[in-house]
Design a protein around this motif. Structure first.
Motif, PDB file in Angstrom:
ATOM      1  N   THR A 145       0.825  -1.219   0.000  1.00 20.76           N
ATOM      2  CA  THR A 145       0.000   0.000   0.000  1.00 20.76           C
ATOM      3  C   THR A 145       0.856   1.264   0.000  1.00 20.76           C
ATOM      4  OG1 THR A 145      -1.443  -1.266   1.485  1.00 20.76           O
ATOM      5  CG2 THR A 145      -2.010   1.041   1.097  1.00 20.76           C
ATOM      6  N   GLU A 146       1.959   1.220   0.728  1.00 20.56           N
ATOM      7  CA  GLU A 146       2.752   2.435   0.919  1.00 20.56           C
ATOM      8  C   GLU A 146       4.077   2.375   0.159  1.00 20.56           C
ATOM      9  OE1 GLU A 146       2.912   3.145   5.241  1.00 20.56           O
ATOM     10  OE2 GLU A 146       1.048   2.029   5.432  1.00 20.56           O
ATOM     11  N   GLY A 147       4.855   1.340   0.439  1.00 17.45           N
ATOM     12  CA  GLY A 147       6.190   1.277  -0.163  1.00 17.45           C
ATOM     13  C   GLY A 147       6.148   1.250  -1.682  1.00 17.45           C
ATOM     14  N   LEU A 148       5.176   0.537  -2.249  1.00 17.65           N
ATOM     15  CA  LEU A 148       5.106   0.408  -3.707  1.00 17.65           C
ATOM     16  C   LEU A 148       4.035   1.316  -4.311  1.00 17.65           C
ATOM     17  CD1 LEU A 148       5.656  -3.432  -4.259  1.00 17.65           C
ATOM     18  CD2 LEU A 148       7.294  -1.637  -3.722  1.00 17.65           C
ATOM     19  N   ALA A 149       3.660   2.385  -3.607  1.00 19.19           N
ATOM     20  CA  ALA A 149       2.574   3.255  -4.083  1.00 19.19           C
ATOM     21  C   ALA A 149       2.888   3.936  -5.408  1.00 19.19           C
ATOM     22  CB  ALA A 149       2.239   4.303  -3.018  1.00 19.19           C
ATOM     23  N   GLY A 150       4.131   3.951  -5.808  1.00 17.80           N
ATOM     24  CA  GLY A 150       4.506   4.543  -7.098  1.00 17.80           C
ATOM     25  C   GLY A 150       4.553   3.547  -8.245  1.00 17.80           C
ATOM     26  N   ASN A 151       3.949   2.394  -8.060  1.00 25.43           N
ATOM     27  CA  ASN A 151       3.948   1.354  -9.093  1.00 25.43           C
ATOM     28  C   ASN A 151       2.541   1.012  -9.559  1.00 25.43           C
ATOM     29  OD1 ASN A 151       6.809  -0.285  -9.155  1.00 25.43           O
ATOM     30  ND2 ASN A 151       6.427   0.702  -7.176  1.00 25.43           N
TER      31      ASN A 151
ATOM     32  N   LEU B 183      -1.531   8.159  -8.895  1.00 29.83           N
ATOM     33  CA  LEU B 183      -0.909   8.755  -7.708  1.00 29.83           C
ATOM     34  C   LEU B 183      -1.903   9.635  -6.963  1.00 29.83           C
ATOM     35  CD1 LEU B 183       2.585   9.704  -9.208  1.00 29.83           C
ATOM     36  CD2 LEU B 183       2.027   7.695  -7.828  1.00 29.83           C
TER      37      LEU B 183
ATOM     38  N   ARG C  87      -4.360   7.473  -5.070  1.00 33.97           N
ATOM     39  CA  ARG C  87      -3.782   6.857  -3.876  1.00 33.97           C
ATOM     40  C   ARG C  87      -3.430   7.879  -2.796  1.00 33.97           C
ATOM     41  NH1 ARG C  87       0.150   2.388  -6.911  1.00 33.97           N
ATOM     42  NH2 ARG C  87      -1.513   0.895  -7.359  1.00 33.97           N
TER      43      ARG C  87
ATOM     44  N   MET D 170       9.434   7.340  -4.714  1.00 34.14           N
ATOM     45  CA  MET D 170       7.995   7.622  -4.803  1.00 34.14           C
ATOM     46  C   MET D 170       7.238   7.133  -3.565  1.00 34.14           C
ATOM     47  SD  MET D 170       7.429   9.502  -7.298  1.00 34.14           S
ATOM     48  CE  MET D 170       5.657   9.504  -6.992  1.00 34.14           C
TER      49      MET D 170
ATOM     50  N   ARG E 169       0.349  11.733   1.677  1.00 35.76           N
ATOM     51  CA  ARG E 169      -0.753  11.195   2.487  1.00 35.76           C
ATOM     52  C   ARG E 169      -0.731  11.728   3.922  1.00 35.76           C
ATOM     53  NH1 ARG E 169       0.015   4.970   0.309  1.00 35.76           N
ATOM     54  NH2 ARG E 169      -1.879   4.840  -0.949  1.00 35.76           N
TER      55      ARG E 169
END
Lengths: 428, 428
Positions: free
Chosen positions: A145-151, B30, B33, B313, B321
């Motif tokens: 949810t957070e670490g890969l939010a740019g994918n 983005l 999210r 990112m 957030r």
């Protein structure tokens, strides 16, 4: 921000007790990390008089978790009762209505009612966190949810039921049949009261549905998970797979296809040199693939007091630190109702069937496979065992639909002894 | 919260360009999210006229990163220039002074100046995030700081320099000597301009120091890292290790001991069946151990445009957030100046030395080991190669101090050809 964060904990089994223990033992560390004290104000469980090995007398007691959820001195309702409906759901709804944040380990409740609960929580400006619901101590919800939010996430895979992985790896290492290892697991207390939740893939399917929702921005849809258990796997399957350089794992896979969201929880063959193939015993593993990050593999204990309580505490600490985000990574109201795609992604398959020893039987099977458009990569017929002959087939890439068509035809031939087995070979 | 989050990006190399690309390609995802748009307002780099394959004309240009850091239309200063001092540090300090949050991939700057920068940022109410500084795309800072916040961390280990792991695994798989594989790596562009940063363990040491600070609540202390590079590892060491069931890895280990914080970055032997032992090529792996979570293993690409930009990112999205936490997981002002402990944790060691063929040479070596309190688990002397004889010794658990005492004595004996090698065998 020195106001304490006040928890109300419903459910004092293994995990609940573990959380109480952490909060009592690490008050200073938690306060230093959160910037404020984290305290328990009230607890609730079915039985009050039971020695749980932790002191509970400092906390108010509620027999009714709904009453706990509504208490004015509770900021976060920590739901550790379990069960998709009943008291867990009633108390969670009451907590949201009363303006509490929620931390839960309840995969079943969220897999079935997650969308409605998330909508309600977000309308009330509250968060629902559920790290402990998926893969025990592994912070996989956070990573995704957070670490890969740019994918753009391309695929999520996981071995997320430790009991099934224990059974499959124990069959292999000890050369024992399924039934015997199943009994062993039961004696060791590894199985749920209803073992179908484990060996039928339901528990792991709940977890997959939660990951898929976050990964692909879809409303959580457990009914969309194609479920297959490990009950049909024989020691011969495990040996044949090993001979070909594979391991059999109860593997969850979710990916977005041109036809919709594909979610599968089924025994698959994976290369024995891959991280998934090398995973032994009750350990869990989740593989996250994104267009930028390529592939991240997370491995850790999938159950147990310490690891699950660690995951609960990660969520509690986030709330204490003021981190707030939607349950499934974007507002629940914006999540799509994604089309369910079954059999969308082709793959090679491993098949095992037991042919009755009649002239032309194998030719008929091969013909039906060919008619379904399935080409054969490898085929082996073993020495006859009385009147039947085990046949192994590895196909080239095909769809599950084509395979099922062929299998239906083959069943009608009246040349099979017992049920054929068909397992996907997953590229990992 | 529909106010856009405005980024100023300093440094448009591989990673900076990757970040620009993601923000341009995924604006809608983005925003969904983060709950708000994430936009770039200004960029800076050494050379303006250079085709980077992305459109930059939508953004203001600054020749001077300090000017970029101070711009009123920048909320987050994204530092992707690199270098421990110079422009990166000056611009980061200017950004903090101007009230900006910081996202950086700069391990060297934070390993050397992290404490001062964190104190300044926290005094100004700003955050410094640095997921991309450690282990590329793996969200390990997040897992450690947030996911495992309910644990006393007991040990952190990692293979965090992909180039070294490439060299060591390539030596093994191709049977090539160090010098030849080093040249290969140089030709492939895998090495830093100053290769000592890679093969000397400095780059990986920076990363270890950052992880140790978070894990143990200590002020980051790169000087406290015992550094040893991989330059002395021969193909014979790799083969001997393999014969005994081990792999050689440039392994970072940090743990708190009774004598203080032990931080080591050195080539170690690890079991070939462990996740660390099985790690091939340029992939990174970090192992986090906590009193509750037991052991979590994270694996993924340690470098490259996509993975590193993905990590940047992740940090940007957290800030968008509204997640805010201290740089090293607790207020920098509260971090302890931890004692440095070297050689605190005993371990078995692998030793290789080349004995000059004289009567009694081996006995003298064995005697000196005994006098240092080191007992021998296994010893092998190989067939003579002209006038020298390679000797392998695996010791029982001992300390590095005892080993160094013995090695000093052995050197004085005048029976060795060349330098002896001593590698720790790490329990993983």
């Amino acid at each position: 921000m020195n106001t304490p964060l006040r928890l109300g904990i419903a459910g004092l089994g293994t995990v609940g007790t573990g959380v109480v223990r952490i909060i009592r033992q690490k008050a200073n560390l938690l306060a230093a990390r959160a910037g404020r004290p984290v305290v328990i104000t009230a607890v609730s469980a079915r039985t009050r008089d039971k020695d749980r090995g932790v002191t509970l007398s400092d906390y108010a007691w509620e027999d009714d978790p709904v009453a706990l959820a509504k208490r004015a001195d509770v900021d976060v309702f920590v739901e550790l009762m379990g069960g998709s409906d009943g008291p867990a759901k009633a108390a969670t709804e009451a907590a949201i209505a009363a303006g509490k944040d929620i931390v839960t380990a309840n995969k079943a409740m969220l897999a079935l009612h997650g969308q409605a609960l998330a909508v309600a929580a977000e309308a009330a400006g509250r968060v629902i966190r559920f790290e402990a619901a998926v893969a025990g101590g592994i912070p996989v919800i956070k990573a995704l949810t957070e670490g890969l939010a740019g994918n753009d996430i391309t695929r999520v895979m996981g071995v997320m039921n430790g009991t099934c992985n224990y059974i499959l790896t124990r069959m292999q290492s000890a050369g024992l049949p399924y039934a015997q290892v199943f009994d062993e697991a039961a004696k060791l207390g590894y199985l749920e009261a209803d073992p179908t939740l484990d060996v039928g893939g339901i528990d792991a399917g709940h977890k997959l549905a939660l990951l898929a929702s976050i990964a692909f921005g879809c409303q959580v849809n457990f009914d969309g998970v194609t479920l297959e258990g490990i009950e049909k796997i024989t020691i011969e399957d495990i040996r044949h797979a090993a001979d070909m350089g594979y391991r059999i794992k109860l593997l969850g896979v979710a990916q977005m296809t041109g036809r919709g969201l594909e979610q599968r929880m089924s025994p698959c063959l994976v290369p024995d040199t891959s991280p998934l193939g090398q995973l032994e015993g009750g350990t869990n593993m989740v593989v996250l693939e994104g267009d930028n990050v390529e592939q991240i593999v997370l491995r850790g204990p999938g159950a147990g007091m310490g690891p699950t309580a660690s995951a609960v505490m990660g969520d509690v600490m986030d709330i204490a630190r003021g981190a707030r985000l939607p349950t499934f990574g974007q507002p629940a109201a914006s999540l799509a109702q994604c089309q369910t795609a079954t059999s969308a992604t082709p793959a090679p398959y491993y098949m095992r069937m037991s042919l009755i020893d009649k002239p032309g039987a194998l030719a008929k099977v091969a013909t039906l496979l060919g008619e379904a458009g399935i080409s054969i990569d490898r085929m082996r017929q073993y020495r006859h065992d009385a009147t039947t002959a085990p046949v192994l087939i590895v196909t080239h890439k095909t769809t599950r639909d084509a395979l099922d068509t062929a299998l239906t035809g083959i069943s009608r031939l009246d040349v099979l002894h017992g049920e054929p087995v068909a397992l996907r070979i997953e590229t990992v």
